[in-house]
Write an enzyme that holds these catalytic residues in place. Structure first.
Site, short mmCIF file in Angstrom:
data_model
loop_
_atom_site.label_atom_id
_atom_site.label_comp_id
_atom_site.label_asym_id
_atom_site.label_seq_id
_atom_site.Cartn_x
_atom_site.Cartn_y
_atom_site.Cartn_z
N HIS A 293 -3.99 5.83 1.22
CA HIS A 293 -4.01 5.48 0.48
C HIS A 293 -5.41 4.84 0.79
CE1 HIS A 293 -4.38 1.63 -0.53
NE2 HIS A 293 -4.19 1.54 1.13
N ASN B 288 -10.01 -0.95 -2.57
CA ASN B 288 -8.64 -0.59 -2.42
C ASN B 288 -7.37 -1.26 -3.57
OD1 ASN B 288 -6.44 -0.83 -1.87
ND2 ASN B 288 -6.49 -1.72 0.43
N CYS C 175 0.80 -1.19 -0.29
CA CYS C 175 -0.24 0.14 0.11
C CYS C 175 0.75 1.02 0.10
CB CYS C 175 -0.99 0.13 1.07
SG CYS C 175 -2.13 -1.68 1.12
O1 UT7 Z 1 -4.69 -1.17 2.49
C1 UT7 Z 1 -4.34 -2.38 3.57
C2 UT7 Z 1 -4.59 -2.53 4.65
N1 UT7 Z 1 -5.25 -2.94 5.11
C3 UT7 Z 1 -6.54 -2.59 5.07
O2 UT7 Z 1 -6.07 -1.03 6.06
C4 UT7 Z 1 -7.49 -3.46 6.03
C5 UT7 Z 1 -7.60 -2.42 7.41
N2 UT7 Z 1 -8.93 -2.92 7.92
C6 UT7 Z 1 -10.55 -3.16 7.57
O3 UT7 Z 1 -10.67 -2.57 6.97
C7 UT7 Z 1 -11.47 -4.25 8.08
O4 UT7 Z 1 -11.04 -4.89 9.72
C8 UT7 Z 1 -12.18 -5.23 7.13
C9 UT7 Z 1 -13.13 -4.28 6.49
C10 UT7 Z 1 -11.47 -5.48 6.19
C11 UT7 Z 1 -13.19 -6.06 8.15
O5 UT7 Z 1 -13.99 -5.40 8.67
P1 UT7 Z 1 -14.03 -5.72 10.27
O6 UT7 Z 1 -15.35 -4.18 10.92
O7 UT7 Z 1 -13.01 -5.88 10.87
O8 UT7 Z 1 -14.97 -7.09 10.59
P2 UT7 Z 1 -14.16 -8.08 10.76
O9 UT7 Z 1 -12.95 -9.01 10.29
O10 UT7 Z 1 -14.38 -7.97 12.31
O11 UT7 Z 1 -15.19 -9.49 11.27
C12 UT7 Z 1 -17.03 -8.57 11.28
C13 UT7 Z 1 -18.03 -9.74 11.16
C14 UT7 Z 1 -16.98 -11.37 11.20
O12 UT7 Z 1 -18.03 -12.09 11.16
P3 UT7 Z 1 -18.07 -12.41 13.08
O13 UT7 Z 1 -16.95 -13.43 13.20
O14 UT7 Z 1 -18.65 -11.67 13.75
O15 UT7 Z 1 -19.97 -14.02 12.44
C15 UT7 Z 1 -16.70 -11.95 9.83
O16 UT7 Z 1 -17.48 -12.54 9.60
O17 UT7 Z 1 -17.82 -9.58 9.99
C16 UT7 Z 1 -17.80 -11.41 8.82
N3 UT7 Z 1 -17.30 -10.54 7.64
C17 UT7 Z 1 -17.73 -10.04 6.59
N4 UT7 Z 1 -19.29 -10.66 6.61
C18 UT7 Z 1 -20.00 -9.86 5.46
C19 UT7 Z 1 -15.90 -10.75 7.04
N5 UT7 Z 1 -16.17 -10.41 5.68
C20 UT7 Z 1 -17.04 -9.84 4.97
C21 UT7 Z 1 -18.09 -9.59 4.37
N6 UT7 Z 1 -19.57 -9.94 4.18
N7 UT7 Z 1 -17.07 -10.00 3.30
#
Ligand code: UT7
Length: 349
Positions: A276, A306, A114
């Site tokens: 970014h 992204n 990134c």
């Molecule tokens: O560019 C490179 C650098 N990357 C970043 O800066 C990314 C930083 N991180 C993020 O942007 C966020 O962590 C994400 C957008 C990737 C994920 O969002 P989050 O709010 O942190 O979600 P999470 O990973 O904590 O997951 C929460 C829930 C989980 O379900 P349970 O365990 O609570 O039942 C996941 O399985 O959301 C679920 N989940 C989804 N649900 C629907 C994860 N991805 C998805 C999805 N659709 N695409």
């Protein structure tokens, strides 16, 4: 000593628009979840066979070169930032050189994820300031759609990424207080595996013994990328999203403030901040922390997702094309991502 200015800028995104609802064909997700957590409405995916990371880079480069008022022959160095190269090796720099019929010049590939564009910009800045090169073509391009886990298992990553390319031509300028004022680069490998794609790679026994524990000697020649690795989905990126998010919202403001204080400026002086485009929520957090007005921050993640190394030059070019960046404006670029690596650059447009 001259300063480095952006003499021309361009971007290219594939025509193919993929909406959040389109992704429902492959995985359990929802438009609501993606928009709420990331701000992404749609992204672009390159044509599977006709477009590559290099060909998209070429399209962006053509525009940047034309806008700089130079020809391909004038380019005296190429820097290509990507984590989704056409080949494992050689890098995309030489492929772009060949595709654009450029003369026998140096080509450097940068794979700082990134923050790739900021790292590349900083390297180019040193070459220009020392007088080594006069026209550096810096291209950042990604074709993520070719290597993502589109099953529900990989949904936390695959919904975020998009394809596209941005390019700039960098030249020396004798004008004072113009062009790149400073760049600031950081890294911390302590959490290198938190956002990573492990294969193809040579790490096998060393970092991930569990990944090869059940291989027998007969498979030794396949260690670089074996069927078992593919079965375990180790050929796709993995990410501890919440942990990356938490680190990003600390390091983004920190590295922006570092750039501002180095130049005796404050957040109020920023004309446009181009963060970014990792997640709209991260950009909004940074905006709030620095108390920036909406018109001081440019985001386009809703349309393109992204695009890793390409996200900053694509957004910078769009903001400039929309008249949001004008001569004399203070522009701040900042990135954080895998590695972790992060950085910022301050420019007087
Ligand atoms: O560019 C490179 C650098 N990357 C970043 O800066 C990314 C930083 N991180 C993020 O942007 C966020 O962590 C994400 C957008 C990737 C994920 O969002 P989050 O709010 O942190 O979600 P999470 O990973 O904590 O997951 C929460 C829930 C989980 O379900 P349970 O365990 O609570 O039942 C996941 O399985 O959301 C679920 N989940 C989804 N649900 C629907 C994860 N991805 C998805 C999805 N659709 N695409």
């Amino acid at each position: 000593m001259p300063q480095t200015k952006i003499a021309g800028i361009g971007y290219y995104v594939p025509e193919n628009i993929v909406t959040n609802n389109d992704l429902l064909k492959h995985m359990e997700t929802s438009d609501e979840w993606i928009q709420e957590r990331t701000g992404i409405k749609e992204r672009r995916y390159a044509h599977r066979t006709e477009e590559t990371t290099t060909t998209m880079g070429v399209e962006a480069a053509k525009i940047a070169i034309e806008r700089a008022g130079i020809t391909n022959d004038d380019v005296d160095f190429i820097i290509f930032a990507t984590i989704s190269p056409d080949y494992y090796f050689p890098g995309c720099g030489v492929l772009l050189q060949r595709a654009m019929n450029m003369k026998e010049i140096g080509a450097l590939d940068i794979r700082n994820q990134c923050s790739g564009f900021i790292y590349a910009l900083s390297v180019a800045d040193q070459f220009i300031k020392t007088g080594m090169y006069k026209n550096i073509l810096l291209v950042a391009s990604e074709k993520h759609s070719f290597g993502l886990d589109f099953s529900t298992r990989g949904r936390n990553i695959s919904v975020i990424f998009g394809d596209g390319a941005g390019a700039v031509v960098l030249q020396p300028t004798e004008e004072k207080n113009r062009g790149i004022l400073s760049t600031h680069l950081h890294s911390d490998g302590a959490n290198a595996e938190m956002l990573a794609m492990f294969n193809p790679g040579t790490h096998a026994n060393h970092w991930m013994p569990e990944a090869v524990a059940d291989f027998d000697e007969a498979e030794i020649g396949e260690m670089f990328m074996s069927h078992a690795m593919i079965d375990k989905a180790q050929n796709f990126p993995t990410m501890d999203g919440p942990a990356v998010f938490k680190k990003a919202i600390v390091k983004f403001p920190e590295v922006i403030m570092e750039a501002l204080s180095k130049n005796d400026l404050t957040a109020k002086d920023i004309g446009t901040l181009i963060p970014h485009q990792a997640n709209l929520r991260i950009a909004q957090f940074v905006q709030q922390k620095l108390q920036l007005r909406d018109d001081q921050v440019f985001n386009n993640i809703d349309k393109f997702g992204n695009t890793t190394a390409a996200s900053i030059p694509i957004a910078l070019c769009e903001a400039w094309e929309q008249g949001k960046i004008n001569n004399g404006d203070l522009v701040c670029l900042a990135a954080f991502g895998s590695g972790f690596t992060w950085g910022s650059a301050l420019l007087r447009w």
